[in-house]
Motif scaffolding. Structure first.
Motif, mmCIF file in Angstrom:
data_model
loop_
_atom_site.group_PDB
_atom_site.id
_atom_site.type_symbol
_atom_site.label_atom_id
_atom_site.label_comp_id
_atom_site.label_asym_id
_atom_site.label_seq_id
_atom_site.Cartn_x
_atom_site.Cartn_y
_atom_site.Cartn_z
ATOM 1 N N GLY A 49 0.802 -1.219 0.000
ATOM 2 C CA GLY A 49 0.000 0.000 0.000
ATOM 3 C C GLY A 49 0.833 1.265 0.000
ATOM 4 O O GLY A 49 0.644 2.122 0.869
ATOM 5 N N PRO A 50 1.742 1.434 -0.966
ATOM 6 C CA PRO A 50 2.637 2.594 -0.957
ATOM 7 C C PRO A 50 1.972 3.931 -1.253
ATOM 8 O O PRO A 50 2.543 4.981 -0.962
ATOM 9 N N GLY A 51 0.771 3.908 -1.826
ATOM 10 C CA GLY A 51 0.099 5.173 -2.127
ATOM 11 C C GLY A 51 0.910 6.024 -3.089
ATOM 12 O O GLY A 51 1.323 5.561 -4.147
ATOM 13 N N THR A 52 1.168 7.265 -2.712
ATOM 14 C CA THR A 52 1.952 8.156 -3.575
ATOM 15 C C THR A 52 3.449 8.094 -3.270
ATOM 16 O O THR A 52 4.230 8.801 -3.889
ATOM 17 N N GLY A 53 3.846 7.271 -2.294
ATOM 18 C CA GLY A 53 5.276 7.002 -2.140
ATOM 19 C C GLY A 53 6.006 7.651 -0.990
ATOM 20 O O GLY A 53 7.226 7.786 -1.049
ATOM 21 N N ALA A 54 5.320 8.036 0.072
ATOM 22 C CA ALA A 54 6.012 8.643 1.211
ATOM 23 C C ALA A 54 7.016 7.669 1.823
ATOM 24 O O ALA A 54 8.164 8.027 2.109
ATOM 25 N N PHE A 55 6.589 6.412 2.029
ATOM 26 C CA PHE A 55 7.499 5.399 2.550
ATOM 27 C C PHE A 55 8.477 4.945 1.472
ATOM 28 O O PHE A 55 9.623 4.617 1.755
ATOM 29 N N THR A 56 8.012 4.915 0.228
ATOM 30 C CA THR A 56 8.836 4.462 -0.893
ATOM 31 C C THR A 56 10.125 5.263 -0.993
ATOM 32 O O THR A 56 11.216 4.695 -1.150
ATOM 33 N N ALA A 57 10.010 6.571 -0.899
ATOM 34 C CA ALA A 57 11.180 7.440 -1.030
ATOM 35 C C ALA A 57 12.199 7.157 0.072
ATOM 36 O O ALA A 57 13.414 7.133 -0.182
ATOM 37 N N GLU A 58 11.726 6.929 1.283
ATOM 38 C CA GLU A 58 12.641 6.656 2.393
ATOM 39 C C GLU A 58 13.291 5.279 2.243
ATOM 40 O O GLU A 58 14.487 5.120 2.521
ATOM 41 N N ILE A 59 12.537 4.304 1.783
ATOM 42 C CA ILE A 59 13.118 2.977 1.530
ATOM 43 C C ILE A 59 14.196 3.068 0.459
ATOM 44 O O ILE A 59 15.287 2.506 0.606
ATOM 45 N N GLN A 60 13.903 3.788 -0.604
ATOM 46 C CA GLN A 60 14.888 3.958 -1.679
ATOM 47 C C GLN A 60 16.146 4.676 -1.180
ATOM 48 O O GLN A 60 17.264 4.331 -1.558
ATOM 49 N N ARG A 61 15.957 5.667 -0.339
ATOM 50 C CA ARG A 61 17.108 6.386 0.214
ATOM 51 C C ARG A 61 17.984 5.441 1.021
ATOM 52 O O ARG A 61 19.218 5.467 0.912
ATOM 53 N N ARG A 62 17.371 4.582 1.810
ATOM 54 C CA ARG A 62 18.135 3.653 2.637
ATOM 55 C C ARG A 62 18.811 2.570 1.795
ATOM 56 O O ARG A 62 19.913 2.123 2.117
ATOM 57 N N LEU A 63 18.131 2.138 0.740
ATOM 58 C CA LEU A 63 18.725 1.104 -0.109
ATOM 59 C C LEU A 63 19.874 1.644 -0.943
ATOM 60 O O LEU A 63 20.861 0.937 -1.184
ATOM 61 N N GLY A 64 19.755 2.857 -1.419
ATOM 62 C CA GLY A 64 20.832 3.445 -2.212
ATOM 63 C C GLY A 64 21.197 2.642 -3.447
ATOM 64 O O GLY A 64 22.371 2.528 -3.807
ATOM 65 N N GLY A 65 20.193 2.055 -4.091
ATOM 66 C CA GLY A 65 20.438 1.294 -5.305
ATOM 67 C C GLY A 65 20.697 -0.185 -5.081
ATOM 68 O O GLY A 65 20.870 -0.935 -6.047
ATOM 69 N N ARG A 66 20.702 -0.627 -3.843
ATOM 70 C CA ARG A 66 20.949 -2.044 -3.543
ATOM 71 C C ARG A 66 19.653 -2.844 -3.546
ATOM 72 O O ARG A 66 18.574 -2.311 -3.399
ATOM 73 N N GLY A 67 19.777 -4.137 -3.668
ATOM 74 C CA GLY A 67 18.668 -5.044 -3.426
ATOM 75 C C GLY A 67 17.504 -4.927 -4.398
ATOM 76 O O GLY A 67 17.645 -4.423 -5.516
ATOM 77 N N HIS A 68 16.352 -5.405 -3.940
ATOM 78 C CA HIS A 68 15.127 -5.384 -4.755
ATOM 79 C C HIS A 68 13.994 -4.820 -3.909
ATOM 80 O O HIS A 68 13.706 -5.329 -2.825
ATOM 81 N N HIS A 69 13.340 -3.811 -4.417
ATOM 82 C CA HIS A 69 12.248 -3.135 -3.717
ATOM 83 C C HIS A 69 10.974 -3.331 -4.522
ATOM 84 O O HIS A 69 10.792 -2.740 -5.585
ATOM 85 N N MET A 70 10.081 -4.175 -4.007
ATOM 86 C CA MET A 70 8.798 -4.424 -4.662
ATOM 87 C C MET A 70 7.696 -3.707 -3.886
ATOM 88 O O MET A 70 7.533 -3.916 -2.679
ATOM 89 N N ALA A 71 6.938 -2.859 -4.567
ATOM 90 C CA ALA A 71 5.843 -2.110 -3.953
ATOM 91 C C ALA A 71 4.525 -2.588 -4.551
ATOM 92 O O ALA A 71 4.325 -2.499 -5.767
ATOM 93 N N VAL A 72 3.640 -3.102 -3.699
ATOM 94 C CA VAL A 72 2.371 -3.660 -4.156
ATOM 95 C C VAL A 72 1.249 -2.667 -3.853
ATOM 96 O O VAL A 72 0.946 -2.383 -2.692
ATOM 97 N N GLU A 73 0.636 -2.158 -4.905
ATOM 98 C CA GLU A 73 -0.419 -1.144 -4.779
ATOM 99 C C GLU A 73 -1.638 -1.607 -5.581
ATOM 100 O O GLU A 73 -1.530 -1.863 -6.782
ATOM 101 N N ILE A 74 -2.785 -1.699 -4.928
ATOM 102 C CA ILE A 74 -3.986 -2.205 -5.598
ATOM 103 C C ILE A 74 -4.676 -1.130 -6.444
ATOM 104 O O ILE A 74 -5.448 -1.446 -7.354
ATOM 105 N N ASN A 75 -4.386 0.148 -6.179
ATOM 106 C CA ASN A 75 -5.017 1.254 -6.899
ATOM 107 C C ASN A 75 -4.182 1.604 -8.140
ATOM 108 O O ASN A 75 -3.055 2.090 -8.010
ATOM 109 N N PRO A 76 -4.692 1.353 -9.351
ATOM 110 C CA PRO A 76 -3.903 1.585 -10.565
ATOM 111 C C PRO A 76 -3.436 3.029 -10.729
ATOM 112 O O PRO A 76 -2.317 3.266 -11.205
ATOM 113 N N ARG A 77 -4.257 3.982 -10.359
ATOM 114 C CA ARG A 77 -3.883 5.401 -10.516
ATOM 115 C C ARG A 77 -2.705 5.743 -9.617
ATOM 116 O O ARG A 77 -1.766 6.421 -10.033
#
Length: 202
Positions: A49-77
């Motif tokens: 449920g990432p929505g517009t990505g508030a948590f997504t941005a912080e996860i990406q910052r912590r990963l710094g290009g490492r690993g695999h980040h899968m975000a599951v969002e049921i709302n297509p928009r």
């Protein structure tokens, strides 16, 4: 309003039961929710449920290009908006109850961290059980699972039921401090180690 806030509010008006909030989470809440993301190696991080990505941005910052980040969002928009803003994230438009299948399709069996933005207290008991079973199925012995709840609602029956379900399902459930700068104020549950009976059920 920012573009993501406007989109988020619009989607909440259309479907409050699946969006579950009227505004994106604050960066401080995102930092608390994403705190278990490993700083080393190539972790598999699943976001629900990432929505517009508030948590997504912080996860990406912590990963710094490492690993695999899968975000599951049921709302297509919301998923379309998220993917355009975060090209390094594997954005999937699907039901989070299919987590085990979605991970296997990508060559993974377990996640190292699971960060949830889902509105758990808004779900029925059956939906909560179905989604938590999917979360348990992709957890290893050291996997961390975080999700948030609104402070004003924690004494209401739906929030109490979800808290009890967490305690009944996991050996470790720790409620973090209230993030007063969030709208509305919220806190993060830090969860680890599914109970044996919960693992057997899945």
């Amino acid at each position: 309003m920012t573009n993501d806030t406007t989109l988020f509010l619009g989607q909440w008006i259309r479907s409050p039961g699946t969006v579950g909030a009227v505004a994106p989470s604050s960066r401080r809440l995102a930092q608390a929710a994403a705190s278990p993301v490993p700083h080393r190696g190539d972790p598999v991080v699943v976001e629900l449920g990432p929505g517009t990505g508030a948590f997504t941005a912080e996860i990406q910052r912590r990963l710094g290009g490492r690993g695999h980040h899968m975000a599951v969002e049921i709302n297509p928009r919301l998923a379309e908006f998220l993917a355009a803003r975060n090209p390094g994230v594997d954005v999937v438009v699907d039901d989070a109850a299919r987590l085990p299948q979605l991970l296997r399709e990508r060559g993974f069996e377990r996640a190292d961290a699971i960060v949830s933005g889902l509105p758990w207290a808004a779900f029925s008991a059956e939906t909560q059980a179905r989604l938590l079973d999917a979360v348990i199925a992709i957890m290893g012995p050291h996997t961390a699972f975080t999700t948030f709840a609104y402070s004003f609602a924690k004494r209401l029956p739906p929030a109490q039921r979800f808290r009890k379900r967490l305690i009944d399902t996991f050996e470790e459930v720790v409620a973090g401090r209230t993030v007063w700068g969030n709208l509305p104020p919220a806190f993060v549950y830090h969860v680890r180690r599914p109970r044996a009976e919960a693992v057997t059920r899945t």
